[in-house]
Design a protein around this motif. Structure first.
Motif, PDB file in Angstrom:
ATOM      1  N   LYS A 131      65.977  33.196  47.161  1.00 25.93           N
ATOM      2  CA  LYS A 131      66.821  32.014  47.371  1.00 25.93           C
ATOM      3  C   LYS A 131      68.311  32.335  47.246  1.00 25.93           C
ATOM      4  O   LYS A 131      69.159  31.506  47.574  1.00 25.93           O
ATOM      5  CB  LYS A 131      66.447  30.925  46.354  1.00 25.93           C
ATOM      6  CG  LYS A 131      65.056  30.340  46.584  1.00 25.93           C
ATOM      7  CD  LYS A 131      64.691  29.354  45.480  1.00 25.93           C
ATOM      8  CE  LYS A 131      63.257  28.860  45.627  1.00 25.93           C
ATOM      9  NZ  LYS A 131      62.849  27.987  44.500  1.00 25.93           N
ATOM     10  N   TYR A 182      57.681  34.612  40.233  1.00 30.43           N
ATOM     11  CA  TYR A 182      58.810  33.702  40.051  1.00 30.43           C
ATOM     12  C   TYR A 182      60.136  34.419  40.313  1.00 30.43           C
ATOM     13  O   TYR A 182      61.065  33.847  40.894  1.00 30.43           O
ATOM     14  CB  TYR A 182      58.802  33.110  38.639  1.00 30.43           C
ATOM     15  CG  TYR A 182      57.890  31.922  38.479  1.00 30.43           C
ATOM     16  CD1 TYR A 182      58.266  30.663  38.947  1.00 30.43           C
ATOM     17  CD2 TYR A 182      56.646  32.045  37.853  1.00 30.43           C
ATOM     18  CE1 TYR A 182      57.439  29.562  38.793  1.00 30.43           C
ATOM     19  CE2 TYR A 182      55.803  30.946  37.702  1.00 30.43           C
ATOM     20  CZ  TYR A 182      56.205  29.710  38.185  1.00 30.43           C
ATOM     21  OH  TYR A 182      55.373  28.611  38.045  1.00 30.43           O
ATOM     22  N   SER A 209      60.574  34.894  44.065  1.00 30.29           N
ATOM     23  CA  SER A 209      60.869  33.581  44.654  1.00 30.29           C
ATOM     24  C   SER A 209      62.327  33.181  44.403  1.00 30.29           C
ATOM     25  O   SER A 209      63.008  32.668  45.297  1.00 30.29           O
ATOM     26  CB  SER A 209      59.927  32.535  44.065  1.00 30.29           C
ATOM     27  OG  SER A 209      60.256  31.247  44.512  1.00 30.29           O
TER      28      SER A 209
END
Length: 313
Positions: A230, A223, A226
């Motif tokens: 971004k 997580y 990820s």
């Protein structure tokens, strides 16, 4: 004991810690190595705890966990190192039965607690990076205390089970533990008991300890990666990764050494001892270095303490 051997663990009064099978003249070199590494363990971990406790700016969940990590590192290395150093000068190299029980119990307690604590720290980093606006709410003082207390509780329960299982085995006539401390694997080799059930229970215990902690760490970092990918700015990505790199380094060193030791075949006991040395002394020495050298907050706190001392002097 006689020719019958030792039929029951209650007849054992002491064991002998064989240690490293090297020439006697190398014992002084090993003693100096252990002494220097242990001194760095004491200095680094006591220093880290002192910095965290004295600087109010470090009164955050991350440093609460880090302070407990330093406490654990300090104590589980202290369970091993002093006795190992004494044995470099001792001819008998003996350890009492109760001393062996205590050493195995305390070491298992602290090492398992550290595994759970590292998974709690991974969760902390996950919340900090993936939900920064809710960080102070979600990582409350109560939750942090519960996570740390839960880590110690899991360590205690596991250690009680592991120690009680090991010392209910029947030991043969040999009392020579082929290691530099009392560990479950070399103690198994002294047993006359059928080890099938023991090994199955040990495997089950290891699975329920290692798998959940590794899963929490891996999922948290999936997580985190990820979320970080971004982030559009390079500076933002760098800052986010820098808050995790220290923890990831500590996890890699500890689990790497533990897996290497327990995956080493029994026919290579000296290799197993080197791996054990890595996570009993080298890892506790490296942890405060990793966090202090790669952490701006810790370096700034250390600078402020040194500046205060210079002002007083």
């Amino acid at each position: 004991m006689g020719d019958r051997g030792i039929s029951n663990h209650s007849e054992v009064t002491d064991f002998t810690l064989v240690g490293f099978k090297v020439r006697p003249e190398l014992h002084i070199l090993l003693f100096l190595l252990f002494l220097s590494v242990y001194a760095m363990v004491l200095l680094g971990n006591v220093g880290m705890m002192a910095i965290i406790m004295t600087d109010p700016r470090l009164n955050t969940p991350m440093y609460f966990f880090l302070g407990n990590l330093s406490f654990i590192d300090l104590f589980y290395s202290s369970v091993i190192a002093p006795k190992a150093m004494i044995n470099f000068w001792s001819k008998s190299k003996s350890i009492s039965f109760s001393g062996c029980v205590a050493q195995l119990f305390l070491f298992a307690f602290f090492i398992v607690t550290e595994g759970f604590l590292l998974s709690a720290m991974a969760y902390d980093r996950f919340i900090a990076i993936c939900n920064p606006l809710l960080y102070s709410v979600q990582m409350s003082t109560r939750l942090c205390t519960q996570l740390v207390a839960g880590s110690y509780f899991c360590g205690c329960i596991t250690s009680v089970l592991q120690t009680s299982m090991t010392f209910t085995l029947s030991f043969c006539s040999s009392r020579a533990i082929d290691h530099f401390y009392c560990d479950a694997r070399p103690l198994q080799r002294l047993s006359c008991s059928d080890l099938f059930v023991y090994k199955m229970i040990s495997f089950f215990l290891s699975s329920i300890i290692i798998l959940p902690t590794i899963i929490v760490i891996i999922v948290s970092y999936m997580y985190i990666v990820s979320t970080v990918l971004k982030i559009h700015s390079t500076e933002g990505r760098k800052k986010a990764f820098s808050t995790c790199s220290s923890h990831l380094g500590v996890v890699s060193v500890l689990y790497g050494a533990v897996f290497f030791m327990y995956l080493t075949p029994d026919r290579f006991p000296e290799l197993s001892k080197v791996a054990s040395l890595c996570y009993t002394l080298v890892t506790p020495m490296l942890n405060p270095l990793i966090y202090s050298l790669r952490n701006k907050d810790v370096k700034d706190a250390l600078k402020r303490i040194l500046e205060k001392k210079n002002t007083i002097l």
